[in-house]
Design a protein around this motif. Structure first.
Motif, PDB file in Angstrom:
ATOM      1  N   PHE A  35       0.850  -1.182   0.000  1.00  0.00           N
ATOM      2  CA  PHE A  35       0.000   0.000   0.000  1.00  0.00           C
ATOM      3  C   PHE A  35       0.893   1.241   0.000  1.00  0.00           C
ATOM      4  O   PHE A  35       1.177   1.815   1.050  1.00  0.00           O
ATOM      5  CB  PHE A  35      -0.941   0.005   1.215  1.00  0.00           C
ATOM      6  CG  PHE A  35      -1.695  -1.287   1.403  1.00  0.00           C
ATOM      7  CD1 PHE A  35      -2.742  -1.620   0.569  1.00  0.00           C
ATOM      8  CD2 PHE A  35      -1.347  -2.170   2.416  1.00  0.00           C
ATOM      9  CE1 PHE A  35      -3.431  -2.812   0.746  1.00  0.00           C
ATOM     10  CE2 PHE A  35      -2.018  -3.358   2.595  1.00  0.00           C
ATOM     11  CZ  PHE A  35      -3.070  -3.691   1.754  1.00  0.00           C
ATOM     12  N   GLU A  36       1.350   1.613  -1.180  1.00  0.00           N
ATOM     13  CA  GLU A  36       2.244   2.754  -1.286  1.00  0.00           C
ATOM     14  C   GLU A  36       1.495   4.076  -1.152  1.00  0.00           C
ATOM     15  O   GLU A  36       2.086   5.100  -0.857  1.00  0.00           O
ATOM     16  CB  GLU A  36       2.975   2.714  -2.636  1.00  0.00           C
ATOM     17  CG  GLU A  36       3.891   1.520  -2.821  1.00  0.00           C
ATOM     18  CD  GLU A  36       5.119   1.597  -1.918  1.00  0.00           C
ATOM     19  OE1 GLU A  36       5.382   2.700  -1.386  1.00  0.00           O
ATOM     20  OE2 GLU A  36       5.799   0.576  -1.751  1.00  0.00           O
ATOM     21  N   ASP A  37       0.165   4.070  -1.397  1.00  0.00           N
ATOM     22  CA  ASP A  37      -0.601   5.313  -1.394  1.00  0.00           C
ATOM     23  C   ASP A  37      -1.374   5.530  -0.101  1.00  0.00           C
ATOM     24  O   ASP A  37      -2.368   6.269  -0.075  1.00  0.00           O
ATOM     25  CB  ASP A  37      -1.577   5.324  -2.582  1.00  0.00           C
ATOM     26  CG  ASP A  37      -2.479   4.108  -2.590  1.00  0.00           C
ATOM     27  OD1 ASP A  37      -2.195   3.171  -1.823  1.00  0.00           O
ATOM     28  OD2 ASP A  37      -3.455   4.090  -3.363  1.00  0.00           O
ATOM     29  N   CYS A  38      -0.981   4.897   0.969  1.00  0.00           N
ATOM     30  CA  CYS A  38      -1.688   5.040   2.244  1.00  0.00           C
ATOM     31  C   CYS A  38      -1.318   6.391   2.874  1.00  0.00           C
ATOM     32  O   CYS A  38      -0.134   6.679   3.119  1.00  0.00           O
ATOM     33  CB  CYS A  38      -1.337   3.874   3.171  1.00  0.00           C
ATOM     34  SG  CYS A  38      -2.170   3.954   4.763  1.00  0.00           S
ATOM     35  N   SER A  39      -2.352   7.213   3.157  1.00  0.00           N
ATOM     36  CA  SER A  39      -2.103   8.535   3.744  1.00  0.00           C
ATOM     37  C   SER A  39      -1.656   8.434   5.205  1.00  0.00           C
ATOM     38  O   SER A  39      -0.938   9.315   5.711  1.00  0.00           O
ATOM     39  CB  SER A  39      -3.368   9.393   3.644  1.00  0.00           C
ATOM     40  OG  SER A  39      -4.451   8.774   4.325  1.00  0.00           O
ATOM     41  N   ILE A  40      -2.073   7.398   5.909  1.00  0.00           N
ATOM     42  CA  ILE A  40      -1.673   7.236   7.312  1.00  0.00           C
ATOM     43  C   ILE A  40      -0.171   7.022   7.417  1.00  0.00           C
ATOM     44  O   ILE A  40       0.474   7.465   8.385  1.00  0.00           O
ATOM     45  CB  ILE A  40      -2.460   6.080   7.956  1.00  0.00           C
ATOM     46  CG1 ILE A  40      -3.965   6.321   7.824  1.00  0.00           C
ATOM     47  CG2 ILE A  40      -2.080   5.884   9.400  1.00  0.00           C
ATOM     48  CD1 ILE A  40      -4.816   5.191   8.372  1.00  0.00           C
ATOM     49  N   VAL A  41       0.412   6.351   6.448  1.00  0.00           N
ATOM     50  CA  VAL A  41       1.850   6.084   6.478  1.00  0.00           C
ATOM     51  C   VAL A  41       2.627   7.395   6.398  1.00  0.00           C
ATOM     52  O   VAL A  41       3.653   7.577   7.070  1.00  0.00           O
ATOM     53  CB  VAL A  41       2.222   5.128   5.339  1.00  0.00           C
ATOM     54  CG1 VAL A  41       3.739   4.975   5.243  1.00  0.00           C
ATOM     55  CG2 VAL A  41       1.577   3.770   5.546  1.00  0.00           C
ATOM     56  N   GLU A  42       2.163   8.330   5.591  1.00  0.00           N
ATOM     57  CA  GLU A  42       2.845   9.611   5.495  1.00  0.00           C
ATOM     58  C   GLU A  42       2.785  10.362   6.824  1.00  0.00           C
ATOM     59  O   GLU A  42       3.765  11.007   7.244  1.00  0.00           O
ATOM     60  CB  GLU A  42       2.204  10.438   4.383  1.00  0.00           C
ATOM     61  CG  GLU A  42       2.351   9.802   2.993  1.00  0.00           C
ATOM     62  CD  GLU A  42       1.686  10.628   1.933  1.00  0.00           C
ATOM     63  OE1 GLU A  42       1.103  11.684   2.290  1.00  0.00           O
ATOM     64  OE2 GLU A  42       1.739  10.236   0.747  1.00  0.00           O
ATOM     65  N   GLU A  43       1.636  10.286   7.488  1.00  0.00           N
ATOM     66  CA  GLU A  43       1.540  10.934   8.800  1.00  0.00           C
ATOM     67  C   GLU A  43       2.472  10.282   9.817  1.00  0.00           C
ATOM     68  O   GLU A  43       3.105  10.964  10.629  1.00  0.00           O
ATOM     69  CB  GLU A  43       0.094  10.878   9.295  1.00  0.00           C
ATOM     70  CG  GLU A  43      -0.887  11.631   8.411  1.00  0.00           C
ATOM     71  CD  GLU A  43      -2.306  11.524   8.927  1.00  0.00           C
ATOM     72  OE1 GLU A  43      -2.470  11.041  10.067  1.00  0.00           O
ATOM     73  OE2 GLU A  43      -3.251  11.908   8.206  1.00  0.00           O
ATOM     74  N   ILE A  44       2.547   8.970   9.770  1.00  0.00           N
ATOM     75  CA  ILE A  44       3.456   8.260  10.695  1.00  0.00           C
ATOM     76  C   ILE A  44       4.892   8.677  10.453  1.00  0.00           C
ATOM     77  O   ILE A  44       5.671   8.895  11.408  1.00  0.00           O
ATOM     78  CB  ILE A  44       3.275   6.744  10.540  1.00  0.00           C
ATOM     79  CG1 ILE A  44       1.888   6.311  11.026  1.00  0.00           C
ATOM     80  CG2 ILE A  44       4.354   5.989  11.283  1.00  0.00           C
ATOM     81  CD1 ILE A  44       1.590   4.844  10.799  1.00  0.00           C
ATOM     82  N   GLN A  45       5.293   8.829   9.196  1.00  0.00           N
ATOM     83  CA  GLN A  45       6.669   9.227   8.890  1.00  0.00           C
ATOM     84  C   GLN A  45       6.962  10.624   9.420  1.00  0.00           C
ATOM     85  O   GLN A  45       8.048  10.888   9.959  1.00  0.00           O
ATOM     86  CB  GLN A  45       6.884   9.170   7.372  1.00  0.00           C
ATOM     87  CG  GLN A  45       8.274   9.597   6.938  1.00  0.00           C
ATOM     88  CD  GLN A  45       8.501   9.391   5.454  1.00  0.00           C
ATOM     89  OE1 GLN A  45       7.922   8.497   4.873  1.00  0.00           O
ATOM     90  NE2 GLN A  45       9.318  10.228   4.871  1.00  0.00           N
ATOM     91  N   THR A  46       6.000  11.520   9.299  1.00  0.00           N
ATOM     92  CA  THR A  46       6.214  12.889   9.801  1.00  0.00           C
ATOM     93  C   THR A  46       6.340  12.910  11.318  1.00  0.00           C
ATOM     94  O   THR A  46       7.218  13.596  11.886  1.00  0.00           O
ATOM     95  CB  THR A  46       5.054  13.777   9.340  1.00  0.00           C
ATOM     96  OG1 THR A  46       4.949  13.724   7.916  1.00  0.00           O
ATOM     97  CG2 THR A  46       5.278  15.210   9.779  1.00  0.00           C
ATOM     98  N   VAL A  47       5.477  12.140  11.990  1.00  0.00           N
ATOM     99  CA  VAL A  47       5.474  12.151  13.451  1.00  0.00           C
ATOM    100  C   VAL A  47       6.692  11.441  14.008  1.00  0.00           C
ATOM    101  O   VAL A  47       7.299  11.876  14.994  1.00  0.00           O
ATOM    102  CB  VAL A  47       4.169  11.515  13.977  1.00  0.00           C
ATOM    103  CG1 VAL A  47       4.216  11.349  15.488  1.00  0.00           C
ATOM    104  CG2 VAL A  47       2.973  12.359  13.572  1.00  0.00           C
TER     105      VAL A  47
END
Length: 1504
Positions: A435-447
């Motif tokens: 799931f490369e397009d998961c928006s939650i993953v981007e938030e996890i990376q930022t946090v």
């Protein structure tokens, strides 16, 4: 003397062209180039200097430049114009210079002579003669009195020998070993090699030192021979040396100076070179770092400091705001200088090896290795923090290191959360592979890069999100559409929508108004995800809305859905049995999904599905889909009024539909009892839905009391099961309707087939005659498979095709069948049409059984397309045989698109064959695009079974008395010129010629009557000529009997105006009564009195064309032509299938409207011998294999019966329609005729030197000969050099040219080969020997008219015959070489009569290979190398095709194609042959040049 020598030296120095040394010159192009370069240079200088000067100075410089350039090019132009006349000036200048030189020579000569007389010759004396030296030189050829100093100074001394050199080097090796033992040696220089008087020290990736000793004195220092620096830069150096040779030389001198007067010379040498190499390595790393920063990593790394020969400091991960940052330092160890470069990390980093290995110097590689270790250290720290938060199972693996976090158990690798460290920046990178397009993953990376404590809520959201994705993945292969939300109206409300948990909707593709909903709820206490299932019943509704708030926008109606009913599914009951072993359902019907390792079982259980697959969800979707599908099908069956009921299985999990009875309204024809019969024997009809991915309806039909028993082991017993599958992929209402239609069509097909099988079974009970002729392989109620043939290996499948509304027949073969395919495929369309007419399986089996053998024979005929058949277009392929069925028993076979055989298969195991080119209605009319086959009747008679004919005659002789009229066979050919007979009844004979052989009983009966050859025909009528009767086949107006002659292989026993009798004459054809069953009402001959009932018209089942005899009486006043003329004709066809229809007469009736036929007056042939008996006796001896004994036997036989056969010299009239009357053959005779390599023991075959000939069938040989003979006749007629000779002999083509007479005929015994008789003309008979003519004849028979029977071969042969006599004699010698190869030669010869494909550049392949153009002759010869002793005999011999061109005028021969750009000029073998021909032409031979040249090549050619 000195003056003369000076003159000779001067004359040798001048050029021989002008007599003096020419003045140096320069080319005009070079001069122009110099002028242009000068101008360009000045212009470039001006461009550089003018900007610095003032405006006035620039103008002055430009004007001066223009003036200079103009003067230069004006001079150049003048020089160019002068150059046009420079040749004359040059000649004058050369003359003047030559004269001046000669004048100087004369003056110089006079001065030298004067000086010699005044100074030199005054004191000159003649020396004494050196007699000893002269004697030694003249006698010994050498002079040994030269001074030894010359040898010592000029001649080098002899080198030492190899033995001394080897001994010296070995001694020097021992000295070096002794010195090394006593000298201190560094550890790094322990790798050395002593050889060839030197020692080589090798230090990996640093240097290589080669030294030696100049003697064995201990005080002698080491001598440095060579130094090689091994430091490399594979990234920036480009493979070049990093040290200049001058630097290497400096190092060599430096090391050499350190080796002198030193106690540890080798240690000092190592330290010097090692220090230099480390500095060089550090310089290489610095250069790489500069390039790396400049090209790629300028923003990510920086060179903090560099000290040459000391250290290099780099910083990385510069975006981190740490105090010290991350640095990498590469330096030389100051404490231990002998160690390699050392690496220091800041902050400290635990690594196994802190030194920089020198095997591959790369600063980028070292940085990458450092960042990998830094990343692993950083991820380890992150893992400890996550384990304290208890967010899931985490593992570090891979290189570079990656942190894997699993939220669900079991968790697939693609579902894991992967955390890695960016090697350039040092920040965390987070992603999920699936799931490369998961928006939650981007938030996890930022946090996670800012504050790791805030990441726990995001992990919980990701856990639910992964569960939803698992649900989507689970139903991908199921027929549902996954939707995040349903299109509810914004104002719509329902209690179900009040549930706040996350939902996922699944709309069924086959039932779009139903929807399954999964509700996800997270239990934070036990870290579980609970799933609830709801089934929604939806309905469509419409509403209005606007996309904007603009008051002028038009409201667009939209489709919305509303919930009619929301049903919560009891999952515990649905899955109680399927998942009983791992039941995780609670009392409320919730499904629990384990998310940590606490829910894992103690024992690992392997599952058949992947980890992301949720079997509970798939089972619920399938359950709902199946339940809805049965509902739709039940509604459709109710619409069709089909009595049924939906039932549930005993286990309670699945359903099925039981059809009680098909409604009568669905039957296509209520008057038929097809369905009633089938319904009576039907036990049950059950419909089930099967399949997982692709759904399929399976209908199980059970029948009782099968009408027939089969050989299949699965089809035994009184109960049969039939399964009918139907597609249900789409599951739409349209497909349900289509499925019911297909079910009704299959039911109709079963009923149709069941009806004819019932009739077939009833017929088998009444008669058992056919039970042994077939086997029922299988009967599945949808089709029946019947085996027939001798071994029942051929099968026919019968089934009903609803779309075409008729039965279909499919033919095949099983087991070890005689052929690879079923021969009935040829007539499958005809058999299918006839079967749909009579619907009788018994009749079909009878036809299949008595047609199987003939069709097997027809199938064996070659259908391969041949090239070269059409002489004008040889590249156009023409099919050999092509079978064109007319009916199930009537087949036309076309040979090479021009000849046609009409074959009728009879039910009494006989075959009737006639010429298909002749019309069935008018025997004198030829079909378009077809040509009659000459001699077909005679050829077919060779395969007639006399025993079968006599048996058929004996069965019908009582009811059909023999005719008193004599039988006469048709003649062999129709193109022969026949002279008119003097008989007064000639006109009558021409109109009533009969082509079929008369019955033996008729000929015997006719012996009792005498006849007068000059008595006219009697006009009385015959009772047999009435329209209700079919005349006797023996009817023939014999005003005079035929005369016959025998001719075999050129031996003629009778006069030239006599014809050769047909070989088919001894075969007595049966009476027409054998067409019908005697005493049958369908037989027109069964009654003794005439009948005036009309005969039936032709039908499609027998394909025989005949007419009613009533038309004979309706048209009594009208001239009868065409088909009407055949009514009442005596020329009936006895060899026809069992039918009440007779064949029309091949000849027109000369008495229109007359009810009777003319009959000749009887004539006596001999005192006690019937002409019929004489003919039968004579011709039977010719056709019988026992009577054929060669020419002597034929002469003897002829002498015994000549008086009985030939009372007078007469010629019978032509009968071109002789083969229009069918000839009756047995299956065995037909098989022998058509199959290659058939049993020919009883046939006299010619000796043909052609392997292809014996691979052909006898029919193909005969037709090939006829085809070639026709083309030869046309070629002879069109050739101006041949004169066609009219001859009374039938089937003989006679022609001549300037020197010879040719006679072409078909072999009268085998009729499968052509023979050419050649005789010289009387005025040139002395020039031709019998041997030469025999060679021409043999070559014609073996090479020209042989298989595969191509007409262009004769064109080549004819051009050879018309060549000049000398050339023809050479060609005869070449033919002799081919027919009788000379084994003493190296090559064998094959004359190419058509242009081979290898010579396509010279002519069109397949055309005639002999051309005569402008006194030049072109021929093609193929030379094949004879295998020599010791070579592999199985290997294909080398061969080459040589095109020879012979010039008749100049008597020269060469290889065609030379002198132009072609492949022949490039062939090495052809070049050799062409050179041999040129050398052969030098001998000047004129007679036999062509033969001698080719034979010389065959004897002396060697392949390079």
């Amino acid at each position: 003397m000195a003056a003369m020598n000076a003159m000779s030296m001067t004359s040798s120095a001048v050029t021989p062209m002008n007599g003096f040394q020419s003045t140096p010159t320069v080319s005009m192009s070079r001069l122009i180039e110099f002028a242009i370069q000068k101008t360009y240079h000045e212009l470039t200088v001006l461009a550089d200097l003018l900007p610095r000067k003032t405006d006035m100075e620039r103008k002055i410089e430009i004007v001066q430049f223009a003036s200079r350039t103009r003067q230069l090019f004006v001079r150049l132009l003048a020089l160019v114009k002068w150059a046009g006349s420079a040749s004359k000036v040059d000649k004058c200048a050369n003359i003047v210079q030559f004269l001046d030189r000669q004048s100087d020579l004369f003056i110089e000569t006079a001065d030298i002579l004067a000086k010699a007389s005044r100074e030199t010759l005054v004191s000159a004396r003649l020396p004494s003669f050196q007699l000893p030296s002269a004697v030694e030189v003249l006698t010994l050829g050498t002079y040994s009195r030269l001074p030894a100093i010359i040898r010592d100074r000029i001649v080098p001394p002899d080198p030492i020998s190899n033995v001394d050199r080897k001994t010296t080097l070995l001694r020097l090796n021992h000295i070096i070993q002794q010195r090394l033992v006593s000298t201190a040696l560094p550890l790094q220089m322990k790798s050395f090699k002593i050889e060839f008087g030197r020692v080589v020290f090798h230090v990996d990736h640093e240097f290589e030192l080669s030294i030696t000793l100049m003697g064995d004195i201990p005080s002698l220092p080491w001598r440095v021979l060579n130094i090689k620096i091994l430091v490399e830069d594979k990234e920036t150096g480009g493979g070049k040396d990093l040290v200049h040779p001058m630097q290497v030389m400096y190092l060599l001198h430096l090391v050499q100076s350190r080796l002198t007067d030193n106690s540890n010379p080798l240690v000092d040498a190592y330290n010097t070179l090692h220090s230099f190499c480390l500095s060089l390595q550090l310089e290489v790393l610095h250069a790489q770092a500069i390039r790396l920063c400049f090209e790629r990593l300028d923003d990510f790394i920086r060179i903090e400091g560099y000290s040459p020969g000391n250290c290099l400091v780099l910083s990385y991960w510069r975006e981190h705001k740490d105090d010290k940052g991350f640095k990498l330092c590469v330096q030389i160890d100051s404490i231990h200088p002998s160690r390699p470069l050392q690496v220091i990390h800041c902050p400290e980093l635990e690594m196994k090896d802190e030194s920089l290995k020198s095997d591959y110097f790369s600063i980028e590689k070292k940085l990458l290795q450092t960042t990998y270790e830094r990343s692993k250290q950083k991820l380890s720290q992150l893992r400890k923090e996550l384990d304290e938060l208890n967010v899931g199972k985490s593992v570090i693996s891979g290189a570079p290191a990656v942190l894997h976090i699993s939220f669900l158990q079991p968790c697939m690798i693609s579902e894991r959360l992967l955390i890695s460290v960016d090697s350039l920046t040092g920040y965390y990178l987070v992603h999920i592979p699936q799931f490369e397009d998961c928006s939650i993953v981007e938030e996890i990376q930022t946090v996670i890069n800012k504050n790791i404590a805030k990441v726990v809520p995001l992990f919980r959201q990701l856990k639910i999100w992964l569960t939803r994705e698992r649900c989507k993945k689970t139903v991908e292969s199921l027929p549902v559409y996954v939707m995040e939300n349903l299109p509810f109206h914004p104002t719509y409300s329902h209690p179900f929508l009040a549930i706040k948990s996350q939902k996922l909707f699944y709309r069924f593709g086959k039932n779009y108004n139903n929807c399954l909903v999964t509700v996800f709820n997270e239990n934070e206490s036990n870290d579980e995800i609970e799933i609830y299932y709801y089934l929604l019943y939806l309905s469509q509704t419409t509403g209005t809305g606007s996309d904007s708030n603009n008051q002028f926008d038009i409201e667009i109606p939209k489709l919305y859905v509303q919930i009619n009913k929301a049903l919560k599914l009891d999952i515990s009951n649905i899955l109680r049995e399927t998942f009983s072993s791992e039941d995780n359902c609670d009392k409320n019907g919730k499904r629990k999904l384990c998310t940590n390792n606490l829910c894992e079982p103690n024992k690992t259980v392997r599952t058949a599905t992947t980890g992301y697959y949720i079997p509970q969800l798939a089972h619920v979707v399938s359950f709902c889909e199946e339940k809805l599908a049965y509902s739709l099908l039940s509604l459709e069956l109710q619409k069709r009024s089909i009595c049924h009921q939906v039932l549930q299985d005993s286990d309670g999990y699945t359903h099925y539909i039981d059809i009680v009875k098909f409604s009568p309204a669905n039957q296509q024809n209520n008057s038929d009892n097809y369905f009633d019969k089938l319904q009576t024997d039907t036990l049950s009809a059950i419909i089930r839905l099967h399949g997982k991915g692709s759904k399929m309806w399976n209908i199980l039909l059970a029948f009782c009391n099968p009408p027939v028993q089969t050989l299949s082991a699965k089809e035994q017993g009184s109960r049969r099961i039939l399964t009918l599958p139907y597609d249900y992929n789409s599951g739409s209402q349209t497909q349900i309707t289509k499925m019911v239609d297909e079910l009704l069509n299959d039911w109709t097909a079963i009923a149709r087939l069941y009806d004819i099988i019932k009739k077939f079974a009833t017929s088998l009970q009444t008669t058992n005659q056919l039970t042994t002729s077939f086997d029922i392989k299988s009967f599945t109620y949808k089709k029946i498979i019947i085996g027939y043939g001798i071994y029942k290996t051929y099968i026919v499948t019968i089934y009903w095709k609803t779309t075409e509304k008729r039965f279909q027949l499919f033919f095949g073969c099983i087991g070890s069948a005689p052929s690879d395919s079923n021969p009935h495929v040829i007539i499958s369309s005809q058999l299918q049409h006839e079967f749909n007419q009579h619907l009788s399986i018994i009749q079909l089996i009878q036809i299949l059984n008595y047609t199987i053998n003939p069709l097997l024979t027809i199938q064996s005929l070659s259908g391969i397309p041949l090239l070269g058949v059409i002489n004008s277009r040889p590249q156009l392929p023409v099919q050999s045989f092509c079978a064109i069925p007319q009916s199930s028993t009537h087949i036309r076979i076309v040979y090479r698109n021009i000849y046609c055989l009409d074959i009728t298969i009879n039910s009494d195991n006989t075959i009737a064959i006639r010429d298909g080119a002749l019309s069935l209605f008018d025997k004198m009319k030829v079909m378009e695009e077809l040509i009659p086959i000459q001699g077909l009747k005679a050829f077919l008679s060779k395969f007639v079974d006399k025993t079968t004919q006599m048996r058929r005659l004996s069965q019908t002789e009582d009811d059909n008395p023999p005719s008193p009229i004599e039988s006469v066979e048709s003649y062999l050919y129709s193109t022969t010129q026949i002279k008119a007979s003097n008989s007064p009844s000639k006109n009558i004979n021409d109109g009533n010629l009969n082509t079929s052989a008369r019955q033996l009983s008729h000929t015997i009966a006719s012996s009792a009557h005498g006849s007068n050859p000059h008595t006219p025909s009697s006009p009385h009528t015959s009772i047999l000529s009435q329209s209700a009767y079919v005349s006797s086949p023996g009817a023939f107006p014999m005003t005079s009997p035929p005369s016959h002659g025998i001719q075999t292989h050129g031996i003629q026993t009778l006069s030239s105006n006599q014809v050769v009798p047909s070989p088919s004459m001894p075969v007595p054809d049966q009476s027409p009564a054998n067409i019908f069953n005697v005493n049958s009402p369908m037989n027109p001959l069964h009654a003794p009195s005439p009948s005036f009932l009309a005969a039936p018209s032709p039908s499609a089942s027998n394909q025989f064309h005949s007419q009613s005899p009533v038309s004979q009486y309706h048209a009594t006043n009208t001239p009868q032509t065409g088909i009407e003329n055949s009514i009442g004709s005596p020329f009936t066809t006895p060899n026809m299938p069992a039918s009440n229809i007779s064949m029309p007469s091949p000849a027109p009736n000369v008495w229109p409207g007359s009810p009777s036929l003319p009959r000749p007056s009887p004539r006596s042939i001999g005192p006690s011998q019937s002409p019929g008996i004489s003919q039968v006796y004579h011709m039977s001896n010719i056709a019988s294999p026992q009577s054929i004994g060669g020419p002597q036997h034929l002469n003897t036989m002829h002498s015994n019966i000549t008086s009985a056969l030939i009372p007078s010299n007469r010629m019978l009239p032509q009968r071109p329609w002789a083969a229009a009357i069918p000839t009756l053959l047995t299956h065995q005779g037909f098989d022998i005729m058509c199959k290659p390599n058939a049993n020919m023991d009883n046939m006299s075959m010619p000796a043909i030197n052609n392997n292809v000939y014996y691979l052909l069938s006898q029919l193909e040989r005969f037709l090939g000969c006829v085809y070639v003979r026709r083309n030869i006749q046309r070629a002879v007629t069109q050739d101006e050099k041949f004169n066609f000779i009219m001859t009374p002999e039938p089937g003989v083509i006679q022609f001549k040219n300037d020197t010879m007479v040719f006679k072409l005929s078909l072999d009268t015994i085998s009729m499968q080969s052509l023979h050419l008789k050649i005789a010289p003309l009387s005025d040139v008979s002395h020039t031709w020997s019998r041997d030469d003519l025999e060679i021409l004849q043999q070559f014609f028979e073996n090479k020209v008219v042989c298989a595969p029977f191509k007409p262009n071969a004769f064109l080549t042969y004819s051009r050879i015959l018309n060549a000049p006599m000398k050339i023809l004699k050479d060609c005869i010698q070449l033919m002799r070489l081919e027919l009788s190869p000379d084994r003493s030669l190296k090559w064998t010869l094959h004359w190419c009569l058509t242009i081979p494909p290898a010579s396509a550049t010279i002519g069109l392949p397949g055309m005639s290979a002999c051309l005569m153009v402008k006194n030049k002759m072109l021929i093609f010869i193929q030379l094949t190398r004879i295998p020599m002793a010791g070579h592999n005999l199985n290997a294909e011999p080398f061969s080459i095709i040589v095109p020879f061109v012979y010039d008749i005028n100049t008597h020269s021969i060469q290889v065609a194609g030379f002198g132009r750009d072609s492949q022949y000029s490039q062939s090495s073998v052809l070049n050799v042959i062409n050179n041999m021909l040129k050398r052969f032409a030098d001998y000047g031979a004129t007679d036999g040049l062509l033969y001698l040249a080719i034979k010389d090549i065959m004897a002396n050619l060697n392949v390079p």
